[in-house]
Each structure stands twice: as structure tokens, then as C-alpha cells.
Scaffold this motif. Structure first.
Motif, PDB file in Angstrom:
ATOM      1  N   SER A 213      28.707  36.501  28.027  1.00 37.00           N
ATOM      2  CA  SER A 213      29.548  37.101  29.446  1.00 37.00           C
ATOM      3  C   SER A 213      28.404  38.180  29.839  1.00 37.00           C
ATOM      4  O   SER A 213      28.239  38.232  30.684  1.00 37.00           O
ATOM      5  CB  SER A 213      30.855  38.012  28.818  1.00 37.00           C
ATOM      6  OG  SER A 213      30.146  38.639  27.608  1.00 37.00           O
TER       7      SER A 213
ATOM      8  N   PHE B 125      33.930  37.810  26.472  1.00 37.36           N
ATOM      9  CA  PHE B 125      34.534  38.297  27.228  1.00 37.36           C
ATOM     10  C   PHE B 125      35.767  38.814  27.111  1.00 37.36           C
ATOM     11  O   PHE B 125      35.598  39.529  28.118  1.00 37.36           O
ATOM     12  CB  PHE B 125      34.678  37.186  27.997  1.00 37.36           C
ATOM     13  CG  PHE B 125      33.782  36.065  29.137  1.00 37.36           C
ATOM     14  CD1 PHE B 125      33.720  36.275  30.089  1.00 37.36           C
ATOM     15  CD2 PHE B 125      32.931  35.004  28.104  1.00 37.36           C
ATOM     16  CE1 PHE B 125      32.937  35.191  31.704  1.00 37.36           C
ATOM     17  CE2 PHE B 125      31.859  34.826  29.507  1.00 37.36           C
ATOM     18  CZ  PHE B 125      31.838  34.840  30.480  1.00 37.36           C
ATOM     19  N   MET B 126      36.326  38.299  26.562  1.00 39.26           N
ATOM     20  CA  MET B 126      37.813  39.096  26.095  1.00 39.26           C
ATOM     21  C   MET B 126      37.166  41.270  25.422  1.00 39.26           C
ATOM     22  O   MET B 126      38.050  41.343  25.289  1.00 39.26           O
ATOM     23  CB  MET B 126      38.655  38.879  25.250  1.00 39.26           C
ATOM     24  CG  MET B 126      39.229  37.497  26.040  1.00 39.26           C
ATOM     25  SD  MET B 126      40.837  36.169  25.283  1.00 39.26           S
ATOM     26  CE  MET B 126      39.779  36.247  23.862  1.00 39.26           C
ATOM     27  N   HIS B 127      35.877  41.302  25.048  1.00 35.97           N
ATOM     28  CA  HIS B 127      35.947  42.595  24.665  1.00 35.97           C
ATOM     29  C   HIS B 127      34.930  43.003  25.285  1.00 35.97           C
ATOM     30  O   HIS B 127      34.259  42.884  25.688  1.00 35.97           O
ATOM     31  CB  HIS B 127      35.198  42.034  22.830  1.00 35.97           C
ATOM     32  CG  HIS B 127      35.619  41.760  21.425  1.00 35.97           C
ATOM     33  ND1 HIS B 127      36.414  40.460  21.395  1.00 35.97           N
ATOM     34  CD2 HIS B 127      36.065  42.526  20.183  1.00 35.97           C
ATOM     35  CE1 HIS B 127      37.265  40.838  20.066  1.00 35.97           C
ATOM     36  NE2 HIS B 127      36.549  41.808  19.565  1.00 35.97           N
ATOM     37  N   LEU B 128      35.947  44.460  24.819  1.00 33.36           N
ATOM     38  CA  LEU B 128      35.594  45.292  26.030  1.00 33.36           C
ATOM     39  C   LEU B 128      33.452  45.663  25.601  1.00 33.36           C
ATOM     40  O   LEU B 128      32.443  45.954  26.488  1.00 33.36           O
ATOM     41  CB  LEU B 128      35.695  46.788  25.526  1.00 33.36           C
ATOM     42  CG  LEU B 128      36.900  47.195  26.376  1.00 33.36           C
ATOM     43  CD1 LEU B 128      37.371  48.127  25.877  1.00 33.36           C
ATOM     44  CD2 LEU B 128      36.755  47.518  27.765  1.00 33.36           C
TER      45      LEU B 128
ATOM     46  N   ASN C 221      31.941  42.697  27.010  1.00 33.42           N
ATOM     47  CA  ASN C 221      31.722  42.816  28.234  1.00 33.42           C
ATOM     48  C   ASN C 221      31.159  43.399  29.205  1.00 33.42           C
ATOM     49  O   ASN C 221      32.608  44.517  29.725  1.00 33.42           O
ATOM     50  CB  ASN C 221      33.055  41.539  28.664  1.00 33.42           C
ATOM     51  CG  ASN C 221      33.162  41.771  29.962  1.00 33.42           C
ATOM     52  OD1 ASN C 221      32.756  41.712  31.085  1.00 33.42           O
ATOM     53  ND2 ASN C 221      33.920  40.204  30.296  1.00 33.42           N
TER      54      ASN C 221
ATOM     55  N   ARG D 272      30.638  42.804  32.501  1.00 33.23           N
ATOM     56  CA  ARG D 272      30.470  42.386  34.051  1.00 33.23           C
ATOM     57  C   ARG D 272      31.229  42.994  34.694  1.00 33.23           C
ATOM     58  O   ARG D 272      32.038  43.693  34.571  1.00 33.23           O
ATOM     59  CB  ARG D 272      30.843  41.208  33.698  1.00 33.23           C
ATOM     60  CG  ARG D 272      30.427  39.995  33.008  1.00 33.23           C
ATOM     61  CD  ARG D 272      31.046  39.108  32.970  1.00 33.23           C
ATOM     62  NE  ARG D 272      31.245  38.048  33.808  1.00 33.23           N
ATOM     63  CZ  ARG D 272      29.929  37.320  34.003  1.00 33.23           C
ATOM     64  NH1 ARG D 272      29.324  36.838  33.414  1.00 33.23           N
ATOM     65  NH2 ARG D 272      29.845  36.380  35.434  1.00 33.23           N
TER      66      ARG D 272
ATOM     67  N   TYR E 192      35.661  38.115  35.931  1.00 32.27           N
ATOM     68  CA  TYR E 192      35.588  38.755  34.354  1.00 32.27           C
ATOM     69  C   TYR E 192      35.890  39.305  33.620  1.00 32.27           C
ATOM     70  O   TYR E 192      35.047  39.136  32.321  1.00 32.27           O
ATOM     71  CB  TYR E 192      34.324  37.372  34.258  1.00 32.27           C
ATOM     72  CG  TYR E 192      34.565  35.860  34.971  1.00 32.27           C
ATOM     73  CD1 TYR E 192      36.050  34.908  34.522  1.00 32.27           C
ATOM     74  CD2 TYR E 192      34.104  35.832  35.694  1.00 32.27           C
ATOM     75  CE1 TYR E 192      36.807  33.531  35.042  1.00 32.27           C
ATOM     76  CE2 TYR E 192      34.839  34.137  36.224  1.00 32.27           C
ATOM     77  CZ  TYR E 192      35.161  33.342  36.094  1.00 32.27           C
ATOM     78  OH  TYR E 192      35.888  32.381  36.509  1.00 32.27           O
ATOM     79  N   GLY E 193      35.146  40.772  34.405  1.00 38.39           N
ATOM     80  CA  GLY E 193      35.098  41.755  34.191  1.00 38.39           C
ATOM     81  C   GLY E 193      36.184  42.835  34.449  1.00 38.39           C
ATOM     82  O   GLY E 193      36.582  43.128  34.998  1.00 38.39           O
TER      83      GLY E 193
ATOM     84  N   GLN F 234      41.631  44.425  31.377  1.00 42.48           N
ATOM     85  CA  GLN F 234      42.034  43.494  29.997  1.00 42.48           C
ATOM     86  C   GLN F 234      42.146  41.803  31.223  1.00 42.48           C
ATOM     87  O   GLN F 234      42.275  40.762  30.774  1.00 42.48           O
ATOM     88  CB  GLN F 234      43.169  43.861  29.837  1.00 42.48           C
ATOM     89  CG  GLN F 234      42.790  45.537  29.394  1.00 42.48           C
ATOM     90  CD  GLN F 234      44.126  45.674  28.412  1.00 42.48           C
ATOM     91  OE1 GLN F 234      45.404  45.353  28.274  1.00 42.48           O
ATOM     92  NE2 GLN F 234      44.196  46.782  27.356  1.00 42.48           N
TER      93      GLN F 234
ATOM     94  N   ASN G 146      41.143  40.676  33.507  1.00 40.98           N
ATOM     95  CA  ASN G 146      40.196  39.997  34.696  1.00 40.98           C
ATOM     96  C   ASN G 146      38.919  39.561  32.772  1.00 40.98           C
ATOM     97  O   ASN G 146      38.632  38.407  32.616  1.00 40.98           O
ATOM     98  CB  ASN G 146      39.152  40.244  34.970  1.00 40.98           C
ATOM     99  CG  ASN G 146      39.411  40.751  36.170  1.00 40.98           C
ATOM    100  OD1 ASN G 146      40.186  39.996  36.450  1.00 40.98           O
ATOM    101  ND2 ASN G 146      38.188  41.501  37.578  1.00 40.98           N
ATOM    102  N   ARG G 147      39.654  40.023  31.900  1.00 47.38           N
ATOM    103  CA  ARG G 147      38.104  39.623  30.715  1.00 47.38           C
ATOM    104  C   ARG G 147      39.259  38.402  30.042  1.00 47.38           C
ATOM    105  O   ARG G 147      38.461  37.938  29.238  1.00 47.38           O
ATOM    106  CB  ARG G 147      38.387  40.736  29.816  1.00 47.38           C
ATOM    107  CG  ARG G 147      37.092  42.265  29.975  1.00 47.38           C
ATOM    108  CD  ARG G 147      36.774  42.974  29.075  1.00 47.38           C
ATOM    109  NE  ARG G 147      37.544  43.884  28.861  1.00 47.38           N
ATOM    110  CZ  ARG G 147      38.912  45.091  28.682  1.00 47.38           C
ATOM    111  NH1 ARG G 147      38.744  44.669  27.476  1.00 47.38           N
ATOM    112  NH2 ARG G 147      40.038  45.795  28.790  1.00 47.38           N
TER     113      ARG G 147
END
Length: 363
Positions: free
Chosen positions: A117, A186-189, A192, A194, A198-199, A202, A204-205
Motif C-alpha cells: 500500500s 491496505f487495512m492497517h494504519l 497505509n 496513502r 485507498y487510504g 476506514q 477507503n482502507r
């Protein structure tokens, strides 16, 4: 109850016991092709209500471990046909786990710089070629941040891999979105950073995973599609994520409408935190469809989860390495062959030893 047939409009199995996905690295070279030895291994274990295979990379760049079986060439498809046929001959059912490891790779394995990501690396090792020859654990490489084109290409790769899996005779596919692999980053802070769609938020992730699930379900039908997540496992990350549980619960609420075959929770491996009972209750509130759990379960703890209606299917990993007849051993209270130090030595790579030479129990 775990021995009874599971019958749901989205998934049916002859019992509720699942063989969990486990990397074994036994493919034929060159090409990482599934072979007769692998067919024998899975056939021996077709007593499970469902088998979920070891992770199969969807593309060369999605590969993070050497000698793992792909699902992106015709040779892969032909090799997997031997496996699915062997399982079906024993009355078994099998889903293939589709895998993109993301940043948990190295260019000597995947052929190019790993994707993630964001351009963030953490200390990590994967199974790959050693500079002195042979294979062993090597440090991962710094990843590149995926472009929109990379994301579009990867979704297309998952769709094609799912089509390939159906051609190979699989009953369905499970997308691996756990353990610090691509979708998990992509889901973890932490991983990610971005500032595109996609960033940040939540919603977006979780977008990349949800878009991929929808694209695959549209192609092969949603009841042939499942997903694996691990909100309580910290493997692949430096620290515990304060938002990941909330992200997963929100994603589950959106997945409920997709009518997937099941959602698979991986727990209690590597670095992890205990799963509170309140989380299981929250999951049931937002997700009414089949739920599977894996992670150091015993016959007793698995039965308790089913009795409480927190889960529908219970998956076992390492017990299936040394006990090909696991269901019968559980059913008859026969002793299990322990997964010990010798078993660990032959877990990744090797020959028939420690793979298909574990015998069924002799009363």
C-alpha cells in the motif's frame, strides 16, 4: 456437533471440521507446479468437511515464498486438477486459497520489487533462495507503493486466478487477506499512508479488498468465494493496530450483502492478542452467513465455539500435518500424533518424509 453435516444455502460440507491452509512448499520445479505427491497429501486428508489448500500465488509478483504452487499458468491448472480429482474421489470438498503476499517478499522470489500500500518496510523474513545456494529464510525487500494501474491489474489477476481455479476443479476460492499480506497492509494504519481513494478513512482502507471480492464474485458466483482475515494477529506489522477490529467489523457488514461462502478468521498464531468473547458476539451481529475460525483449536474448544453459535466451521492446521485421519481420531477419541520438532523440520519443503508418510491410527 462438529461431526454433523453443515448445510447452508451458501455452503454445504459433510462435517464442520476444516483442514486449514498451510504452506508446505512441495511443488515440482521448474514452474512451481502441483504434483502427484501433493495429490496424495490432500487425498489422505479428505475426511475433512472442507479442505482449504495452501496459499497459491495469483501471479509471479504476488509470490513471496519459493516452491509454493501457483494458479496463473496452464501447468498450474493441470497440476491442480490432479489434486482436486484426488480429493473428490474421496468425497471431499476443496477451496483454493488465492494469495498475494504484498510486501512480504523479495525480488529474487517474485522477479520484481514487491508491492504494498505504501513504501514502508518492517523487519521480516520469508522462504526464498539463499546466496550460497539452496533455500532458507531471507530478509524481505523494501516495497513500492501500488499505483492505480497496479491495483487494477491485481484485481484482474485475482479474477483470472479464480477462473483458473474453477477450471482446475476447485469447489471455490478463499482470498487471503490476513497475516500482513497485501490486503492487510491496505487495512492497517501503520502500513497505509496513502492519500488517494485507498487510504485515510476506514472505508477507503477496506476498498481494495471489497472491490476484489466483488469482482471475483461477479465472475464465478459469490457462493464460491470466501475470505480470510486476522484482526487479532500482529504478524507482519510492528505494532497492534487500534482500528483494525473496527475496520474488519465494518467490512463484514458490507460483505454480508455479498453472500460469500464463508469468512475465515485466523487467530492465535505468531504475534497475537487474545480474541475477546465480545468480538465474537459483534461478528454475529453484523455477519449472518457462515463463519470459520482457525488457530490452535482443540476438539473441545472447537465444539464450544460451535455450541455457542459463534462459528459454523472449525479449522485445524498443524494437527492435520501429523494426523491425516484427524476426523476419525476426534470422533473416536483416539490419541493424536504430536506436531513436534521433527515435524517442524519437514514442514517447508522436502520429500515424502514428513509429508505423506504419517499413518492413520491403528486401534
Amino acid at each position: 456437533m462438529i461431526f454433523q453435516e453443515f448445510s447452508h444455502e451458501l455452503l454445504k460440507a459433510k462435517n464442520r471440521i476444516v483442514m486449514a491452509p498451510m504452506t508446505r512448499s512441495r511443488t515440482s520445479q521448474p514452474g512451481d507446479v502441483p504434483n502427484e505427491m501433493m495429490a496424495s497429501y490432500y487425498k489422505q486428508r479428505a475426511n475433512a468437511g472442507l479442505i482449504v489448500t495452501e496459499g497459491a500465488p495469483i501471479s509471479a509478483v504476488g509470490r513471496g515464498y519459493s516452491m509454493t504452487p501457483g494458479i496463473y499458468t496452464q501447468d498450474h491448472i493441470d497440476g491442480w486438477k490432479k489434486v482436486t480429482q484426488a480429493i473428490h474421489e474421496e468425497g471431499g470438498k476443496v477451496f483454493i486459497q488465492l494469495w498475494h503476499v504484498g510486501r512480504r517478499s523479495h525480488s529474487t522470489i517474485s522477479g520484481q520489487q514487491p508491492f504494498s500500500s505504501s513504501v514502508i518496510k518492517v523487519p521480516d523474513q520469508v522462504f526464498g533462495p539463499l546466496s550460497e545456494g539452496g533455500f532458507g529464510m531471507i530478509e524481505t525487500e523494501q516495497p513500492k507503493a501500488m499505483t492505480q494501474q497496479d491495483i487494477d491489474n491485481t484485481i484482474a489477476d485475482f479474477v483470472q486466478a479464480a477462473k483458473n481455479a474453477i477450471d482446475a476443479g476447485f469447489d471455490g476460492i478463499e482470498i487471503h487477506a490476513a497475516h500482513g499480506y497485501l490486503f492487510d497492509t491496505f487495512m492497517h494504519l501503520e502500513s497505509n499512508q496513502r492519500d488517494d481513494q485507498y487510504g485515510g478513512s476506514q472505508e477507503n482502507r477496506m476498498r481494495f479488498l471489497l472491490d476484489t471480492l466483488k469482482a471475483v464474485a461477479d465472475e464465478i458466483c459469490s457462493d464460491k468465494v470466501a475470505v480470510r482475515v486476522s484482526p487479532h494477529v500482529i504478524e507482519g506489522f510492528a505494532e497492534e493496530d487500534p482500528e483494525i477490529v473496527e475496520v474488519i467489523l465494518k467490512a463484514l457488514a458490507k460483505m454480508a450483502a455479498m453472500n460469500l461462502a464463508y469468512v475465515h478468521f485466523s487467530e492465535n498464531i505468531s504475534r497475537y492478542v487474545e480474541v475477546p468473547e465480545s468480538f465474537r458476539q459483534q461478528v454475529r451481529e453484523v455477519y449472518p452467513n457462515p463463519i470459520m475460525v482457525a488457530g490452535k483449536l482443540t476438539k473441545q474448544t472447537a465444539q464450544e465455539l460451535v455450541d455457542k453459535k459463534y462459528v459454523d466451521l472449525v479449522a485445524f492446521g498443524t494437527p492435520y500435518v501429523t494426523n491425516p485421519d484427524l476426523v476419525e481420531r476426534f470422533k473416536n477419541d483416539w490419541p493424536l500424533t504430536e506436531f513436534d520438532a521433527d515435524a517442524r523440520l519437514t514442514l517447508y519443503g522436502g520429500s515424502e518424509e514428513g509429508y505423506i508418510d504419517y499413518p492413520a491410527y491403528q486401534a
